[in-house]
Scaffold this motif. Structure first.
Motif, mmCIF file in Angstrom:
data_model
loop_
_atom_site.group_PDB
_atom_site.id
_atom_site.type_symbol
_atom_site.label_atom_id
_atom_site.label_comp_id
_atom_site.label_asym_id
_atom_site.label_seq_id
_atom_site.Cartn_x
_atom_site.Cartn_y
_atom_site.Cartn_z
ATOM 1 N N GLU A 28 0.835 -1.192 0.000
ATOM 2 C CA GLU A 28 0.000 0.000 0.000
ATOM 3 C C GLU A 28 0.871 1.244 0.000
ATOM 4 N N VAL A 29 0.362 2.282 -0.627
ATOM 5 C CA VAL A 29 1.061 3.567 -0.649
ATOM 6 C C VAL A 29 1.053 4.168 0.759
ATOM 7 N N GLY A 30 2.199 4.747 1.148
ATOM 8 C CA GLY A 30 2.281 5.479 2.410
ATOM 9 C C GLY A 30 2.648 4.655 3.613
ATOM 10 N N LYS A 31 2.801 3.331 3.456
ATOM 11 C CA LYS A 31 3.169 2.479 4.581
ATOM 12 C C LYS A 31 4.642 2.087 4.485
ATOM 13 N N ASN A 32 5.265 1.905 5.631
ATOM 14 C CA ASN A 32 6.667 1.508 5.680
ATOM 15 C C ASN A 32 6.810 -0.010 5.654
ATOM 16 N N TYR A 33 7.755 -0.484 4.845
ATOM 17 C CA TYR A 33 8.003 -1.920 4.718
ATOM 18 C C TYR A 33 9.502 -2.196 4.811
ATOM 19 N N ALA A 34 9.830 -3.320 5.436
ATOM 20 C CA ALA A 34 11.195 -3.837 5.354
ATOM 21 C C ALA A 34 11.337 -4.583 4.035
ATOM 22 N N VAL A 35 12.490 -4.387 3.377
ATOM 23 C CA VAL A 35 12.711 -4.966 2.052
ATOM 24 C C VAL A 35 13.359 -6.344 2.182
ATOM 25 N N ILE A 36 12.763 -7.338 1.521
ATOM 26 C CA ILE A 36 13.298 -8.695 1.443
ATOM 27 C C ILE A 36 13.567 -8.988 -0.031
ATOM 28 N N ILE A 37 14.757 -9.495 -0.336
ATOM 29 C CA ILE A 37 15.056 -9.770 -1.742
ATOM 30 C C ILE A 37 15.411 -11.236 -1.958
ATOM 31 N N ASN A 38 15.127 -11.671 -3.176
ATOM 32 C CA ASN A 38 15.551 -12.971 -3.691
ATOM 33 C C ASN A 38 16.182 -12.654 -5.042
ATOM 34 N N ASN A 39 17.469 -12.977 -5.221
ATOM 35 C CA ASN A 39 18.125 -12.435 -6.408
ATOM 36 C C ASN A 39 18.897 -13.472 -7.203
ATOM 37 N N ASN A 40 19.409 -13.031 -8.354
ATOM 38 C CA ASN A 40 20.108 -13.926 -9.267
ATOM 39 C C ASN A 40 21.585 -14.089 -8.914
ATOM 40 N N ALA A 41 21.884 -13.936 -7.621
ATOM 41 C CA ALA A 41 23.195 -14.322 -7.094
ATOM 42 C C ALA A 41 23.036 -15.317 -5.947
ATOM 43 N N GLY A 42 21.774 -15.727 -5.679
ATOM 44 C CA GLY A 42 21.544 -16.767 -4.682
ATOM 45 C C GLY A 42 21.219 -16.276 -3.291
ATOM 46 N N LEU A 43 20.770 -15.050 -3.159
ATOM 47 C CA LEU A 43 20.255 -14.587 -1.863
ATOM 48 C C LEU A 43 18.757 -14.865 -1.843
ATOM 49 N N TRP A 44 18.320 -15.648 -0.852
ATOM 50 C CA TRP A 44 16.941 -16.123 -0.797
ATOM 51 C C TRP A 44 16.286 -15.685 0.510
ATOM 52 N N GLY A 45 15.130 -15.024 0.401
ATOM 53 C CA GLY A 45 14.440 -14.550 1.599
ATOM 54 C C GLY A 45 15.327 -13.654 2.436
ATOM 55 N N TYR A 46 16.132 -12.821 1.765
ATOM 56 C CA TYR A 46 17.218 -12.102 2.426
ATOM 57 C C TYR A 46 16.770 -10.701 2.847
ATOM 58 N N SER A 47 16.877 -10.427 4.125
ATOM 59 C CA SER A 47 16.528 -9.122 4.665
ATOM 60 C C SER A 47 17.738 -8.206 4.576
ATOM 61 N N ILE A 48 17.627 -7.146 3.762
ATOM 62 C CA ILE A 48 18.761 -6.235 3.622
ATOM 63 C C ILE A 48 18.786 -5.165 4.710
ATOM 64 N N GLY A 49 17.749 -5.124 5.549
ATOM 65 C CA GLY A 49 17.747 -4.214 6.692
ATOM 66 C C GLY A 49 17.185 -2.840 6.412
ATOM 67 N N ASP A 50 16.858 -2.553 5.142
ATOM 68 C CA ASP A 50 16.338 -1.237 4.782
ATOM 69 C C ASP A 50 14.822 -1.204 4.870
ATOM 70 N N THR A 51 14.301 0.000 5.079
ATOM 71 C CA THR A 51 12.860 0.202 5.039
ATOM 72 C C THR A 51 12.528 1.214 3.952
ATOM 73 N N VAL A 52 11.400 0.980 3.283
ATOM 74 C CA VAL A 52 10.965 1.866 2.205
ATOM 75 C C VAL A 52 9.486 2.173 2.361
ATOM 76 N N LYS A 53 9.078 3.243 1.715
ATOM 77 C CA LYS A 53 7.667 3.620 1.671
ATOM 78 C C LYS A 53 7.292 3.835 0.209
ATOM 79 N N PHE A 54 6.167 3.276 -0.215
ATOM 80 C CA PHE A 54 5.704 3.469 -1.589
ATOM 81 C C PHE A 54 5.006 4.823 -1.702
ATOM 82 N N VAL A 55 5.402 5.580 -2.715
ATOM 83 C CA VAL A 55 4.763 6.868 -2.985
ATOM 84 C C VAL A 55 3.877 6.787 -4.224
ATOM 85 N N SER A 56 3.991 5.689 -4.968
ATOM 86 C CA SER A 56 3.179 5.492 -6.171
ATOM 87 C C SER A 56 3.126 4.004 -6.491
#
Length: 496
Positions: free
Chosen positions: A321-349
């Motif tokens: 949802e827009v305007g809410k803070n979320y912790a970012v979890i990534i799964n990537n093409n280097a083999g990081l799975w369910g990985y918490s990078i520790g950052d928080t983001v908010k969607f503006v759009s």
């Protein structure tokens, strides 16, 4: 108009068109990434351990793959560091990006050829989207400077290892190297002050038009230019028109940095991380950074208020949802799975998906990229107190001082003593020495004269009680944060 600026416009139009296609079809973009990641990961040790063979959708994935931080994933990474193949991703990583950990000291983040390519193409696309939107491309005909870490790489288990910016430096294409500054030889200098002087030697008479780097490094560069010439940056580089930045919060630096330049210039914010290039500013008109949904990262988002729950919700892009803070979890093409990078983001759009980086899920100081954490300042104080057995402590907190009235930026420790040391300077020196032992990046910044050693402010009696009372947090389970990446607590304590 030179050949680079002319050729950039049709390329920029193509990149902008492609960006629009995937960004306006976000769910399909993420589904394609998810399907490809699971297919690639099935025959790895991690994939076998987590039954990737039976994963058909995101719900299956959530059931089989828990959220992990670096410490949790470290046993797998250690196997890669010891030379095993097919552990987290098929084969071996192309690189390890060495970075500062939240609890682990130095982290070794695996990077594949595909993830490295994504790092560079994302930087390129950020600039080309700017060219397409504004029509401005003349900056490509002049000097381009990338203030980065050393490109000198070590090896771990035969895998090249270094800072992210140093790794990416090896992948700058030939057509940009002819007007890229600084030279490779200068970029390899370890001592930051010596390196900075050499950079100024190389750029002072050049036609610099684009400058890129984290804000504190750029500010030091501008300050040295002013000291060397007596002029503002605009008078030394009249064609300087674009500043590209990322890595730390820009706001503490904004006013001074643009005052140093002496004129308004356009800027592009980027959100690169060793784990992947996550977002960039794709528009000068719209707020936020475009979340990169087609670049080898499948994202999950945890509402910040649920992050420390036993079973937090893990949302796909379609559920945020827009305007809410979320912790970012990534799964990537280097083999990081369910990985918490520790950052928080908010969607503006959500049309397209754009974000703002709002902070970290845990307290820290990284105003200069040092990422000092609570455990480190606690240990530094504990070890120092052992050296000064007569000292008695009531409370303390730490904040960065980005723009001091004198000297270099530094960490400021607000300490309430029950019994202060006889020699406060000796105590501060020991405290600084202990922190440097605990955090290699803080040590690098001190050694490179980017920061001066910490300063202690001996606050008056009951200052912390007064502060907590003013915040309505006196008593109970409320605690004064040991450290913060801004000056809010510091300013409140100074005002008491």
């Amino acid at each position: 108009m030179g050949i680079r600026s002319r050729l950039a416009k049709p390329i920029a139009a193509y990149i902008a068109s492609e960006t629009r296609k995937w960004s306006l079809d976000p769910f399909r973009s993420q589904q394609r990434v998810f399907d490809k990641l699971i297919a690639e990961g099935r025959n790895t040790q991690f994939g076998r351990d987590h039954d990737f063979q039976s994963i058909k959708n995101h719900e299956d994935f959530r059931k089989r793959v828990p959220i992990r931080d670096y410490e949790d994933l470290k046993p797998y990474i250690e196997r890669v560091l010891h030379g095993e193949r097919d552990v987290l991703w098929p084969g071996k990583p192309a690189y390890f990006a060495k970075t500062s950990g939240t609890t682990s000291g130095i982290k070794y983040i695996p990077m594949t050829k595909a993830s490295v390519v994504h790092q560079f193409t994302s930087s390129r696309d950020a600039v080309l989207n700017y060219v397409h939107e504004t029509g401005r491309s003349q900056f490509l005909d002049g000097g381009l400077i990338f203030l980065s870490g050393s490109p000198v790489l070590d090896e771990k288990a035969g895998i090249k290892t270094g800072r992210l910016s140093g790794i990416i430096n090896h992948h700058v294409p030939a057509y940009l190297r002819t007007n890229q500054k600084p030279s490779y030889e200068t970029n390899c200098i370890d001592d930051w002050e010596e390196k900075l002087d050499r950079i100024i030697d190389e750029t002072l008479k050049a036609d610099m038009r684009l400058i890129s780097g984290i804000p504190p490094w750029a500010q030091m560069y501008f300050d040295r230019i002013r000291a060397r010439t007596g002029k503002k940056v605009k008078d030394v580089f009249p064609n300087f028109s674009l500043f590209v930045y990322g890595g730390v919060n820009f706001e503490p630096y904004r006013a001074k940095l643009f005052d140093s330049i002496g004129k308004p210039v356009d800027s592009i914010e980027t959100y690169p991380a060793s784990e992947g290039f996550i977002a960039y500013q794709d528009s000068q008109r719209e707020p936020g950074l475009l979340l990169l949904l087609n670049g080898g990262i499948f994202y999950e988002f945890i509402p910040t208020e649920e992050y420390f729950n036993e079973k937090p919700r893990r949302l796909g892009i379609e559920e945020v949802e827009v305007g809410k803070n979320y912790a970012v979890i990534i799964n990537n093409n280097a083999g990081l799975w369910g990985y918490s990078i520790g950052d928080t983001v908010k969607f503006v759009s959500k049309h397209p998906y754009r974000i703002e980086v709002t902070g970290r899920i845990k307290h820290f100081i990284s105003a200069f990229g040092e990422h000092v954490i609570g455990e480190e300042v606690e240990k530094a104080m504990k070890f120092t107190m052992e050296k000064f057995p007569g000292v008695e402590l009531i409370e303390f907190t730490v904040a960065p001082e980005v723009t001091p009235t004198d000297g270099l930026p530094h960490h400021e420790w607000f300490i309430e003593f029950a019994k202060a040391p006889d020699n406060l300077e000796a105590f501060a020196q020991e405290l600084d020495d202990q922190l440097r032992k605990l955090n290699v990046y803080y040590d690098d910044l001190i050694s490179g004269s980017i920061l001066s050693r910490l300063r202690i402010r001996d606050v008056k009696k009951n200052a912390f009680i007064s502060y907590m009372r003013s915040m309505g947090k006196l008593g109970g389970q409320n605690k004064v944060p040991r450290l913060s990446n801004d000056r809010k607590i510091a300013n409140a304590l100074n005002a008491l």
